[in-house]
Scaffold this active site. Structure first.
Site, PDB file in Angstrom:
ATOM      1  N   THR A   1     -47.441 -38.560  29.566  1.00 12.66           N
ATOM      2  CA  THR A   1     -48.703 -37.828  29.752  1.00 12.66           C
ATOM      3  C   THR A   1     -49.357 -38.179  31.092  1.00 12.66           C
ATOM      4  OG1 THR A   1     -49.099 -37.730  27.380  1.00 12.66           O
ATOM      5  CG2 THR A   1     -51.011 -37.416  28.812  1.00 12.66           C
TER       6      THR A   1
ATOM      7  N   ASP B   1       0.828  -1.210   0.000  1.00 16.42           N
ATOM      8  CA  ASP B   1       0.000   0.000   0.000  1.00 16.42           C
ATOM      9  C   ASP B   1       0.859   1.257   0.000  1.00 16.42           C
ATOM     10  OD1 ASP B   1      -2.346  -1.436  -0.059  1.00 16.42           O
ATOM     11  OD2 ASP B   1      -2.632  -1.398   2.109  1.00 16.42           O
TER      12      ASP B   1
ATOM     13  N   HIS C   1      -4.478  -9.846   7.606  1.00 17.95           N
ATOM     14  CA  HIS C   1      -4.317 -10.463   6.289  1.00 17.95           C
ATOM     15  C   HIS C   1      -4.014 -11.944   6.394  1.00 17.95           C
ATOM     16  CE1 HIS C   1      -3.322  -6.182   5.666  1.00 17.95           C
ATOM     17  NE2 HIS C   1      -4.052  -6.361   4.609  1.00 17.95           N
TER      18      HIS C   1
ATOM     19  N   SER D   1     -45.153 -28.155  27.962  1.00 16.77           N
ATOM     20  CA  SER D   1     -46.175 -27.396  27.263  1.00 16.77           C
ATOM     21  C   SER D   1     -47.552 -27.637  27.879  1.00 16.77           C
ATOM     22  CB  SER D   1     -46.228 -27.802  25.790  1.00 16.77           C
ATOM     23  OG  SER D   1     -45.004 -27.571  25.169  1.00 16.77           O
TER      24      SER D   1
END
Lengths: 546, 546
Positions: B387, B113, B218, B428
């Site tokens: 259940t 650069d 990099h 639930s």
């Protein structure tokens, strides 16, 4: 799998505190109920307006805390990672922010969220609060699904409801508008990799040639494994599904391009470009992202969401908000091209003759060609062994061009040599030599003689290259040589100075620039820097001209 | 490694076009020089101001194109991934945006650069442009490094120079201010993983217990491998290095928390929280991020940058900009806590007696306890076999609490049962039953009798739970039973209706809610839904009371 966390069970509270501590000017607070109650609320909230509450499991940041703020959510109820918040936490949020205007719960369609927000809503109603709930079920992965999941389309609902709430809409109006926006939202996700719950090992259940379409944002398997393909094809596939789900809707759309967690910004740019090539882009009037909006931990995936627009929705989406996670809305469009500025303008030159200059150039170039092997050999001991070839190649180019160079115009000659070396001499050396001659040409133009101009050029080499005298580079020969000339000494004396400088590099124990900087001092001992050697020989070649 | 790309050599141009197409309202354009010249420029640029040009290799998005815009960069010159743009591309950018006021190049300290921007600057100067260059070298990983790298601290320089340029500062003033800001910037990076160039395979050069400090952006190895530790310790380590580099500077700092690419937002929150615990945070007056600012492809790492503030820098950082990549600046601060709203308020009740209600409750609970094994057995054929236990556990709790329940106050009883079941009945089912009774209690309060109230409760169960009659759930027994009662039929008749509904579930070929939704229809055949069976038995138990 390594992650930036401390203790697993405090990830969410730490992240929320990190968020709050770095955004204190947004007017946010949290309910004092850690660890169980993780609720972010606005402190500047006007309870005469309908409160908007959303939330769900964490791991979806910036959702939902990042969307609390002016003209978006009033509160976010955050569960543990991928786990619904409790009824008590939701109820606490409702109580904290709900006034006489009531509140709207915006819930993604997951059983846990529906039930916990639902029971909280019922308990709040039993306590006298006005509460409505909107369920967002925007996932279109399974056509005609009984219970589509809630994905990033939820953001459309947050934004539109937030705008209307800020405008003072009633709960009834707001709930209807939010429900309609939810029904007009469509999302699909695509991932190259599953996400990883902190504290667990990575599950490579997708093969190297597989991707996943129709994924959940909780790490559950997607609806279908698909072949991994180029980004354009994957985006086209996702958008084709969305187009199909949109049915005949041919109106304007708002689109969310959502980063699901770990896609680098570069690739999100590629995906945005891919999106612009799809049919869906033709309908896209507003675009949100690419950005992180509704993530799924570290998932390497994206989702696309579409919303059928109408006038109010468009106005609502474009309105400014005070929430940190909202990236803003833009109108996509054509790319503006600006013509490339003419190159070469002002660099043209006419060939001209100057016997002295030409003989100097020829002498140096002949020497460099002759020294190719020797310089390569020197460089092989401290670098990659190509210094000789690099210089010789440049020398051959210069000799080839010699008759067309402006040899009788120092300024133009510097620029021309700079351009020639920039094009034909490889690597950093080429650019450095181009800087030397380009800057020297400019100095000539400003009235410097050649030694002074080259000295200025060497200064620019140092400035841009970062090396200085003593760093074991060609500067160690070039600077003393030029300084001799500038002091009015003869070329022979300058050559002696350059030679002394070059020889001294063999005793320098550390290189500070170029490849030699990576070489151990034992290997440097006794080896002259090949660049400095080339410069010393150049001075010697000029001195030998008769 | 799978990545969202198309062809390797068009990644950058595609990403830039994706960026431009989704941000057309920012007033940006690109020079028409693809593929070689990848330069993003402002179209609304006033050439009487000093132009600011930055750039470098790509792979650092949003840097640098994302910082082009009002009061930030005038142009960004983008190279290929991790490769410096060419001299010609930089020169094209200079020519495109530079007017009489000149231009300032802001360059990160990498050889490529420096040289390419440097030669372009020299060539531009030779063409008559006023050009200055500032090199940012903010990396503090190696104390006393000869050539520190440029990292995210470059953003400070962009922002400050952008502010001053917009104010009309001269090139000389601007270059001096930018150079001073660069010299007052300090950065350090830390990563858990290296980045991967698109098209290459992943290099696991860090072990599972290793991290890397002082890394480049990099993909080059960092300065030191360190032990992987909790986020707080890693952040403390990075900040301690910054504090040391700051030497005695005890004034106010601006801090950048930069995501190097692939750290999920949740973890950036944890890191922000970790930062707030460091000594450096005490000096932090302004914070930028956590955000993606200067990335390194998909690196799982972060960097922290510090800038010594003065009045002008503070004003400059806080000024608004038109660049899309700038996340804004905030003043970090204390977290505001809002007291948790009282829970239980309005939910208190007094025990009361009602023999009929109590006998109904007792009959149903006794039945559920007796049916535990049978219901578990049914559930084991289509679900997870619990259940019976779930209902029996709830029944025992209700029986235990029976004497303290407000049995003579329907509204209070519904709320109380809801709260009891919410706390004591898992999963639930617990939330669904809590919704049923809570909503029923509210309906009672509004004057409904028990069948009507429970029917309303069932409606809320459907609304929040997402199941409907016919979905093979307990609703298939509950709804017909309650409808019978509401039509004025006897409990015995209602029990018959509930029983018929329950039995019918055994012939339903598909479940649409609960775990049974995942069971193949062959396994459902002939099995009554255990929830529906429980409800039918409850009606039968009530009918049997005498």
């Amino acid at each position: 799998m390594k992650r930036f966390i401390n203790v697993k069970n405090t990830i969410v509270t730490e992240a929320l505190d990190g968020f709050l501590a770095t955004t204190p000017t947004l007017g946010l607070a949290r309910l004092d109920g850690y660890p169980h109650t993780k609720v972010i609320v606005r402190t500047d909230w006007n309870k005469s307006r309908v409160a908007l509450i959303s939330g769900g499991g964490s791991g979806h940041e910036p959702a939902h805390a990042g969307f609390v703020g002016e003209a978006m959510l009033t509160a976010a109820v955050c569960g543990d990672i991928f786990a619904s918040p409790s009824v008590e936490a939701v109820l606490a949020a409702i109580r904290a922010v709900t006034g006489t205007a009531g509140c709207l719960l915006i819930v993604k369609n997951y059983t846990g969220d529906r039930l916990n927000f639902g029971l909280a809503a019922e308990r709040a109603k039993a306590l006298g609060y006005k509460v409505e709930m909107v369920i967002v079920a925007d996932d279109i992965a399974i056509p005609d699904a009984h219970n589509p999941r809630g994905l990033a389309g939820t953001l459309f609902v947050h934004k539109i409801a937030g705008f209307l709430a800020a405008q003072g809409a009633s709960l009834e109006v707001l709930a209807a508008a939010a429900q309609a926006a939810a029904a007009a939202s469509y999302s699909i996700g695509l991932s190259l990799d599953s996400c990883t719950m902190p504290g667990t090992t990575k599950d490579d259940y997708l093969g190297p040639d597989e991707a996943e379409l129709g994924l959940d944002i909780h790490g559950e398997p997607g609806v279908s494994k698909i072949a991994f393909e180029p980004a354009d094809k994957l985006m086209a596939l996702a958008c084709a599904r969305l187009s199909a789900a949109l049915g005949g809707f041919a109106g304007r759309l708002a689109i969310i391009l959502n980063n699901l967690g770990a896609v680098p910004p570069l690739e999100m740019g590629v995906l945005a470009n891919a999106f612009m090539k799809t049919d869906l882009a033709d309908q896209c009037a507003l675009i949100i992202g690419p950005a992180h909006l509704m993530t799924s931990l570290n998932m390497t995936g994206f989702s696309v969401s579409a919303l059928e627009l109408d006038g109010v929705r468009e106005q609502a989406l474009l309105a400014p908000v005070g929430a940190s996670g909202w990236p803003g809305v833009r109108q996509p469009g054509a790319i503006t091209l600006v013509p490339l500025p003419e190159t070469g303008r002002g660099e043209a030159y006419s060939p001209s003759q100057n016997a002295a200059v030409q003989s100097v150039i020829r002498a140096v170039c002949d020497m460099l060609i002759a020294a190719e092997d020797m310089l390569n050999h020197l460089d092989s001991r401290i670098g990659d062994g190509d210094t000789g070839t690099t210089f010789a190649t440049a020398a051959r180019c210069v000799l080839d061009a010699l008759d067309s160079l402006p040899c009788n115009d120092g300024a133009a000659l510097g620029a021309a040599l700079g351009a020639l070396l920039s094009r034909n001499m490889g690597g950093s050396s080429g650019v450095l030599m181009a800087i030397l001659f380009t800057a020297a040409g400019k100095a000539c133009k400003q009235g410097e003689d050649w030694p002074g101009a080259l000295y200025e050029g060497a200064g620019q080499m140092m400035c841009y290259g970062g090396a200085r005298e003593g760093d074991r580079t060609l500067l160690d020969a070039l600077i003393p040589g030029l300084e001799s000339l500038m002091q009015g000494k003869s070329v022979a004396e300058a050559a002696t100075a350059a030679r002394q400088g070059a020889d001294a590099t063999a005793t320098m124990r550390q290189a500070r620039a170029g490849r030699a900087a990576y070489v151990h001092e034992d290997n440097l001992a006794g080896v002259t820097d090949p660049g400095a050697e080339a410069i010393a020989r150049a001075f010697e070649a000029i001195a030998a001209i008769r």
